[in-house]
Motif scaffolding. Structure first.
Motif, mmCIF file in Angstrom:
data_model
loop_
_atom_site.group_PDB
_atom_site.id
_atom_site.type_symbol
_atom_site.label_atom_id
_atom_site.label_comp_id
_atom_site.label_asym_id
_atom_site.label_seq_id
_atom_site.Cartn_x
_atom_site.Cartn_y
_atom_site.Cartn_z
ATOM 1 N N LEU A 147 0.640 -1.247 0.067
ATOM 2 C CA LEU A 147 0.158 -0.051 -0.009
ATOM 3 C C LEU A 147 0.993 1.317 -0.133
ATOM 4 N N LEU A 148 0.579 2.342 -0.879
ATOM 5 C CA LEU A 148 1.158 3.420 -0.829
ATOM 6 C C LEU A 148 0.520 4.441 -0.256
ATOM 7 N N THR A 149 1.246 5.017 0.683
ATOM 8 C CA THR A 149 0.654 6.166 1.760
ATOM 9 C C THR A 149 0.288 7.236 0.758
ATOM 10 N N VAL A 150 -0.614 7.793 1.446
ATOM 11 C CA VAL A 150 -0.720 9.245 0.990
ATOM 12 C C VAL A 150 -0.740 10.385 2.001
ATOM 13 N N ASN A 151 0.253 11.018 2.057
ATOM 14 C CA ASN A 151 0.819 11.947 2.886
ATOM 15 C C ASN A 151 0.198 13.440 2.772
ATOM 16 N N TYR B 291 3.582 14.291 20.824
ATOM 17 C CA TYR B 291 3.498 12.726 21.116
ATOM 18 C C TYR B 291 4.490 11.994 20.074
ATOM 19 N N GLU B 292 5.351 11.394 20.571
ATOM 20 C CA GLU B 292 6.059 10.624 19.667
ATOM 21 C C GLU B 292 5.492 9.277 18.737
ATOM 22 N N LYS B 293 4.637 8.782 19.428
ATOM 23 C CA LYS B 293 3.962 7.605 18.942
ATOM 24 C C LYS B 293 2.932 8.073 18.205
ATOM 25 N N PRO B 294 2.480 7.715 17.082
ATOM 26 C CA PRO B 294 1.327 8.129 16.290
ATOM 27 C C PRO B 294 0.035 7.657 16.529
ATOM 28 N N PHE B 295 -1.189 8.138 16.296
ATOM 29 C CA PHE B 295 -2.371 7.834 16.725
ATOM 30 C C PHE B 295 -2.960 7.125 15.582
ATOM 31 N N GLY C 146 -2.210 17.855 12.510
ATOM 32 C CA GLY C 146 -1.793 16.292 12.611
ATOM 33 C C GLY C 146 -1.193 16.123 11.074
ATOM 34 N N LYS C 147 -0.029 15.397 11.146
ATOM 35 C CA LYS C 147 0.578 14.796 9.740
ATOM 36 C C LYS C 147 0.103 13.262 9.639
ATOM 37 N N ILE C 148 -0.449 13.163 8.383
ATOM 38 C CA ILE C 148 -1.375 12.091 8.254
ATOM 39 C C ILE C 148 -0.544 11.272 7.282
ATOM 40 N N ASP C 149 -0.661 9.957 7.429
ATOM 41 C CA ASP C 149 -0.059 8.806 6.672
ATOM 42 C C ASP C 149 -1.331 7.971 6.151
ATOM 43 N N LEU C 150 -2.199 8.240 5.135
ATOM 44 C CA LEU C 150 -3.088 7.500 4.681
ATOM 45 C C LEU C 150 -2.772 6.176 3.984
ATOM 46 N N SER C 151 -3.409 5.011 4.233
ATOM 47 C CA SER C 151 -3.039 3.856 3.391
ATOM 48 C C SER C 151 -4.293 3.538 2.391
ATOM 49 N N PRO C 152 -4.603 4.069 1.385
ATOM 50 C CA PRO C 152 -5.815 3.778 0.736
ATOM 51 C C PRO C 152 -5.702 2.373 0.055
ATOM 52 N N SER C 153 -6.610 1.571 0.007
ATOM 53 C CA SER C 153 -6.779 0.138 0.041
ATOM 54 C C SER C 153 -7.079 -0.449 -1.500
#
Length: 357
Positions: free
Chosen positions: A52-56, A226-230, A267-274
């Protein structure tokens, strides 16, 4: 979400090519002494990748339930019990209008109803004694029903002269102050649900990315504190583009998390479209040159080479992505000495290199 410019994409690819070649100290020693008529190269066999290619992109954190609260009727604001930025609980009284006029109308409507009730009883008694007509009885019954409706409306307005919270939340914006006149339906507060299980981020996607995205798709949200993402998921997808930017809005709902969040966090978002197609991963070192926004690569065909222009759709640290319809699975991609090749070159395959994972 903004697309990277062609200029930036070209710079990234060229920088990657230079880096990979400069970091290979045996590059010249291994190939420079081969016969002039044959160039020894390394290849790998292209395989489709389903990764999966992430959309940033980025977005602003908000509450899932963000609503405007207002009085049903107009009047003078008598009391505001919360201020902008303060929290409240379900059942709390947030604001109230001046009830002097409202209570007066309730009393007036009540007296009018009582009067019509007495008159109705009098006419009904006369009608039973044949001293009043049926029409007179019907008229007084109608007058009584009208007075009853007026009284119910007055009570309803009295009850809705106070704003009471339906959920735990926070006042995001306050539009009015005590002593001000406010019209019916005009918002006094803009509030958000304060439940950590109902945080959302709304972001815009291009037409290409929206077609790859489905409800339930996963995303990681990075916040600076926060270091760990949500973790989040896609819970809503717009059916049409927004008029002002031609982009499509999606809603990402965060999974419950005990860490504290606040409205307005970026928020900086890493979305994984399916719903994306399989693709090819091309190592940066395979690039021979750049032609505007396209990369020039070479494929091995026996002892000859095929010069190929491909359009990168994503660029990573050491590879870039090419759509599946631009190359063929099983093609032999030349990885070494590409800057010395041409469509007339004669090659020999030194070894096969495994594909990128």
């Amino acid at each position: 979400m903004k697309k990277p410019t062609h200029f930036l994409l070209t710079i990234l690819l060229l920088a990657g090519v230079a880096f990979h070649q400069s970091c290979n100290p045996n590059y010249e020693d291994k190939y420079v002494n081969t016969p002039n008529d044959t160039i020894s190269v390394e290849v790998n066999e292209l395989k489709l990748s389903d990764e999966l290619l992430t959309v940033n992109t980025t977005g602003v954190l908000g509450s899932a339930s963000e609503v405007k609260l207002s009085f049903y009727i107009g009047g003078i604001i008598n009391k505001v019990f919360v201020k902008e930025g303060s929290y409240f609980k379900k059942g709390d009284t947030l604001a109230q209008l001046n009830l002097s006029e409202i209570n007066g109308k309730v009393k007036q409507a009540k007296e009018a109803l009582n009067m019509q009730q007495r008159e109705r009883e009098r006419v009904r008694s006369l009608y039973n004694d044949s001293a009043a007509t049926l029409q007179q009885l019907q008229n007084i019954n109608t007058a009584y029903e009208v007075a009853k409706a007026d009284y119910n409306i007055a009570i309803f307005n009295q009850q809705h002269a106070t704003i009471i919270a339906d959920f735990n939340g926070k006042v995001l914006i306050q539009f009015g102050e005590e002593g001000e006149l406010i019209g019916p339906g005009m918002p006094l507060f803009y509030v958000g649900n304060n439940n950590n299980s109902s945080w959302v981020i709304r972001v815009n996607l291009t037409d290409k990315d929206i077609l790859k995205t489905a409800l339930g798709d996963k995303a990681l949200i990075h916040f600076d504190p926060y270091e760990k993402p949500f973790s989040a998921r896609v819970t809503k997808i717009a059916e049409q583009a927004e008029l002002n930017n031609s982009l499509f809005e999606i809603t990402l709902t965060l999974y419950p998390d005990k860490r504290k969040l606040k409205n307005g966090f970026i928020g900086k978002i890493d979305l994984s479209p399916s719903l994306q197609d399989a693709h090819f991963k091309i190592p940066i070192k395979a690039i021979a040159e750049m032609d505007k926004e396209k990369a020039i690569i070479y494929l091995a065909n026996g002892n000859r080479v095929i010069r190929k222009k491909v359009q990168p759709i994503k660029v990573r640290d050491n590879y870039f992505i090419v759509a599946r319809n631009k190359l063929k699975e099983g093609d032999l991609l030349i990885l070494t000495r590409v800057n010395r090749l041409s469509s007339k070159s004669i090659i020999s395959i030194d070894k096969h290199v495994p594909n990128l994972n």
